[in-house]
Design a protein around this motif. Sequence first.
Motif: not given
Ligand SMILES: Nc1ncnc2c1ncn2[C@@H]1O[C@H](COP(=O)(O)O)[C@@H](O)[C@H]1O
Lengths: 324, 249
Positions: B6, B39, B61, B116, B124
Amino acid sequence: MSATSRDVLVYVEARAGALKKSAAEVVTAGRALADQLGGRLTALVVGAGAEAGPLLARYGAERVLSVEGPAFARYLLEAHGAALLAALEAAPARTLLLAASVLGKELGAWIAGRSGRALVADALDVTLEGGRLVTHKPKYAGKAVARVALSGAAVVSLRPNATPPRESARQAAVARLNVNVPAPRVTLKEVVAAQEKRLELTESDIIVSGGRGLGKPESWHLVTELAAALGAAHGASRAVVDAGWRPHAEQVGQTGKTVSPKLYVACGISGAIQHLAGMSSSKVIVAVNKDADAPIFKVADYGIVGDVHQVLPMLTQAAKAYVH
Amino acid sequence: MRIIVCAKRVVDTETRAKVAADGKSLETTGVQFIIAPYDEIAIEKALQLRDATGPGSVTVLTIGPADASKELRAALAMGADAALHVVAEPPTDPWAAAQTLQAALKERPFDLLLLGKQATDEDDAAVGPLLAALLDLPCVAWVSSIVPDGAGLTVRRDLDGETEVLSVPLPCVLSAQKGLAEPRLPGLKGIMAAKKKPLEALAVPVAAARSEVLALALPPARGGLTRIEPTPEGMLTLLTALRNERKVL
Ligand SMILES: Nc1ncnc2c1ncn2[C@@H]1O[C@H](COP(=O)(O)O)[C@@H](O)[C@H]1O
Ligand SMILES: Cc1cc2nc3c(=O)[nH]c(=O)nc-3n(C[C@H](O)[C@H](O)[C@H](O)COP(=O)(O)OP(=O)(O)OC[C@H]3O[C@@H](n4cnc5c(N)ncnc54)[C@H](O)[C@@H]3O)c2cc1C
C-alpha cells in the motif's frame, strides 16, 4: 449518556516492571477528560505489577486493573491487545487513551480496529466540546496542526511530552484481571539490547542534536558530552545518519522522530525544512552554527555563531559548573 | 511470494505548508507530489523479497486522485509487476483509509501485505495495524529487517532502545521503518517497461470516516532570536536565561 459512556480507560506503559514517564501523562489527560465527562477513570497496567497502583492513583486513577503473567512481561501486540479487550469488558469505557509511542501507535490502531472505535493518533490533547471529543493533531511532521472531532467510542493516542503531569491525589482500588491469551501468532525470538544506554528521544526534556557541521564522526563526543552535562538525550540530523555516523533511532525530522522537548540544542545543523519539521515545536531552541545565515537561526530562540569545536566544549564546561 | 504494497502519494517533504481556502486542508496548487518516503522503502523491500524468493509478484495499491497514476507508474518503473488504483481523494481518517484498502484487497490473495510505517502527510502510523486488525492477520509495525525463514518471516523492530527479533507466519501485515531498504532510482529500461505493465482502476467506494477535520492551522511562528557571544561569559548568559527566564534547565 449512559454511565459507561462517560468512563475513560487508559493503557499505561511499563518497561522492565516499572512505569514509563508517559504513564503519568496519559493518566493526567484521562483524569481531566473523565472530569469533563463526569465519568470514572480506570488505568490498565500490563506486566508492571500491582505496585504501580499508588502511582497511578496519584495522577487521578480511581481504579487500576493489573494484568500479570509470563505472556505479558514484554509487549507483544496480540497479548497486550487481548489484555485491553478484556479491560474494556471489565471496565466498559467509551474513550481509551494511551501514549503515542512506537508500541502505543501500533496497539492503539489495532485496538481501534478490533473494538470498532474511531481513532486519532498522536494527538496533543483531548477535550470534550459539545458532546464530542476534540483533539489537536499535528500533520506533515508538525508543519500544520489539525483540529479533529470524534463522535462515539474512540481511541486517542497522546504524543509523549505534550501533557504536563498533574497530581490529583486519589485512592485507587487495584484489581487483578485475568486474561486468556490467544496462541501467539507472532513470537519473540530474541532481544538485542542497544550498545549504549540512551535516553528515549521522544520522552526527553532536553535534546542535544548534532549535524554535518561536526565535521567527522570522531567529533561526536562533543555532542554526547554536552548532552551528559545537561542531562539530555542526543539526536542527529539525517545527514549524519545517512553518513553512518549515528543510528537511525537518533534521527530527528520528517523521516525520523518528531520531538517537542523543553530545550533543543542544534549543533552544526543547517535547519533544512525536513529537520525543522521534527523539532520546531520544542519550547526553547538553541542553535550553534558557524554560518550566521543558516536557516536554523530562523526558528532558534538563542543563537551562537561559531565553530562547534570551540563552542561546544565551552558550553559543556559552563553547563557542568552551572547545572550541578 | 505474492506481495501487495500500500503506497500513498503525498506532498513533497520540501513543501512549505499553507492552508487551503477551505480552512481544513493543505494548499496543493503548485506543490510537488512524491510516493510517501516509507512507502517507497516498502516497495523496494517488496521487490528485493520477490527477487530473492523465486516466483512471486509485487502489486502496488493506492487510494489517490487520478494524478496519482504518475506515482503508480513510478512504482512500476522501480520494478513492481502491477498497480491497483482506487481513484479518489485519499481519506484523512485512518478508518476510512483502512476499510477502503480492505475492500480493494478483496479476492486478491497475498502472502505479505506491506505498508509504510506512516504516511508523511497524516503522520498517523495507524493504517497498517488497523488494517491488520480488520483482516485478522498477524502484524508487526515499524520493521527494519525482513528475512524469509522457510515457514514465515523473521523481522526486526526497534522498541525502547532494544531490537526485537520476531517470527511472523504468512500471510501477515508489516510496516516499513527506515533502514529496511534503500529505494532504487528507476532506470530508463524500467520506465519504458512500466508503460506496458497493468494499472487497473478499481471501482471501490471510499469508506465512511469516523473522525472529522474541523480546521487546519499552521503552528505559531517562532522567532525573536537572541544572539549569544561564543565566549565563556556568553555561555553563562545563555544558561542563566535558560534557567531563570525560560525555566527549561
Ligand atoms: N491513501 C492511501 N493509499 C495507499 N496506502 C495508504 C493510503 N493511506 C495510508 N496508506 C498506507 O498506510 C501507511 C500508514 O499511513 P498513516 O496511518 O496515514 O500514517 C502508509 O505508509 C501507506 O502504506
Ligand atoms: C524525503 C526527505 C526526508 C528527509 N528527512 C530528514 C529528517 O528526518 N531529518 C533531517 O535532519 N533531515 C532530513 N532530510 C535531509 C535534509 O534535507 C538535510 O539534507 C539535512 O537535514 C541536513 O543535515 P545537516 O544540517 O546536518 O547538514 P548540512 O545541511 O550540511 O548542514 C551543516 C551545517 O553545519 C554548519 N557547520 C559546518 N561546519 C561547522 C562548524 N565547524 N561549526 C559550526 N557549524 C558548522 C554549516 O554552516 C551548515 O549549516 C530529508 C530529506 C528528504 C529529501
